[in-house]
Design a protein around this motif. Structure first.
Motif, short mmCIF file in Angstrom:
data_model
loop_
_atom_site.label_atom_id
_atom_site.label_comp_id
_atom_site.label_asym_id
_atom_site.label_seq_id
_atom_site.Cartn_x
_atom_site.Cartn_y
_atom_site.Cartn_z
N SER A 91 -13.60 4.70 10.92
CA SER A 91 -14.01 5.89 10.16
C SER A 91 -12.87 6.42 9.30
O SER A 91 -13.06 6.74 8.13
CB SER A 91 -14.47 6.96 11.15
OG SER A 91 -15.09 8.00 10.52
N SER A 92 -11.66 6.49 9.86
CA SER A 92 -10.53 7.00 9.07
C SER A 92 -10.15 6.03 7.96
O SER A 92 -9.83 6.45 6.85
CB SER A 92 -9.33 7.30 9.96
OG SER A 92 -8.78 6.12 10.48
N THR A 93 -10.23 4.73 8.24
CA THR A 93 -9.94 3.73 7.21
C THR A 93 -10.96 3.84 6.08
O THR A 93 -10.61 3.82 4.90
CB THR A 93 -9.94 2.31 7.80
OG1 THR A 93 -8.95 2.24 8.83
CG2 THR A 93 -9.65 1.27 6.74
N GLN A 94 -12.22 3.98 6.46
CA GLN A 94 -13.28 4.11 5.45
C GLN A 94 -13.07 5.37 4.62
O GLN A 94 -13.24 5.35 3.40
CB GLN A 94 -14.65 4.14 6.14
CG GLN A 94 -15.84 4.19 5.21
CD GLN A 94 -16.31 5.58 4.88
OE1 GLN A 94 -16.03 6.54 5.59
NE2 GLN A 94 -17.02 5.70 3.80
N ALA A 95 -12.67 6.46 5.24
CA ALA A 95 -12.43 7.71 4.50
C ALA A 95 -11.27 7.55 3.52
O ALA A 95 -11.35 8.04 2.38
CB ALA A 95 -12.15 8.85 5.48
N GLU A 96 -10.21 6.88 3.93
CA GLU A 96 -9.06 6.67 3.04
C GLU A 96 -9.42 5.76 1.88
O GLU A 96 -9.03 6.03 0.74
CB GLU A 96 -7.88 6.09 3.83
CG GLU A 96 -7.27 7.07 4.81
CD GLU A 96 -6.23 6.44 5.71
OE1 GLU A 96 -6.06 5.20 5.68
OE2 GLU A 96 -5.58 7.18 6.46
N VAL A 97 -10.18 4.71 2.15
CA VAL A 97 -10.61 3.80 1.08
C VAL A 97 -11.54 4.53 0.12
O VAL A 97 -11.44 4.39 -1.11
CB VAL A 97 -11.27 2.53 1.66
CG1 VAL A 97 -11.99 1.72 0.59
CG2 VAL A 97 -10.24 1.68 2.37
#
Length: 189
Positions: A91-97
């Motif tokens: 989820s955090s990776t997706q938000a950063e991307v």
């Protein structure tokens, strides 16, 4: 003599920077996931060694069943915790991307709008309808992108809240079962 204009060079540089920014964030997410997996394997090996030592010391079947019941609850809770951590990393990776993609999209959209405005200034008379159609298409694309982005964010929030509910109810079920198991295992048949 250069083949590219300064604007094209700047656009290419921005695209390369965006690509490596996204690739870097995805790689960071994989690093976090790999670290979590190593930590989980290390903890599982240590726990398995400890449990094997306990089991090898039992001589009575009721003790063995009680030990087995005691192993199940922590495993289930750790599995739930692991799943939640994997989801948080994703989820955090997706938000950063998404944040990087949003910034790149906004820059690109600004360039397209500036291009349309510049073209409109130099367009021959009678081409107002074509310029208006371009502007309308850009506005529709922007609206579609914003709608898709909001829908994606809502889907992630929905999945996260569902995971929280499932984790909480599964944790309660595991705790309830672990409280009942030693009593049942210790009873003589």
């Amino acid at each position: 003599m250069t083949l590219l204009s300064p604007e094209q060079v700047a656009a290419q540089k921005a695209n390369v920077d965006a690509f490596f920014g996204v690739a870097g964030k995805i790689f960071e997410g994989f690093e976090k996931l790999a670290a979590l997996n190593l930590q989980a394997v290390r903890a599982t090996l240590a726990e398995t060694q400890e449990n094997m030592a306990k089991v090898s010391g039992t001589t009575e079947p009721p003790q063995w069943f009680a030990l087995q019941a005691g192993f199940t609850a922590p495993f289930a809770e750790k599995s739930l915790s692991y799943s939640k951590q994997v989801f948080e990393i994703a989820s955090s990776t997706q938000a950063e991307v998404t944040q990087l993609a949003q910034a790149h999209y906004e820059r690109y959209n600004d360039r397209v709008q500036a291009f349309v405005e510049e073209t409109a200034k130099h367009a021959p008379t009678g081409s107002e309808a074509a310029v208006a159609a371009w502007k309308s298409a850009i506005a529709a694309t922007t609206t579609l992108y914003e709608t898709l982005q909001k829908t994606g964010q809502q889907a992630v929030q929905f999945a996260e809240s569902n995971l929280d509910v499932v984790t909480a109810s599964a944790s309660k079920a595991v705790q309830g079962n672990s409280e009942k198991a030693p009593v049942a295992a210790g009873a003589k048949r």
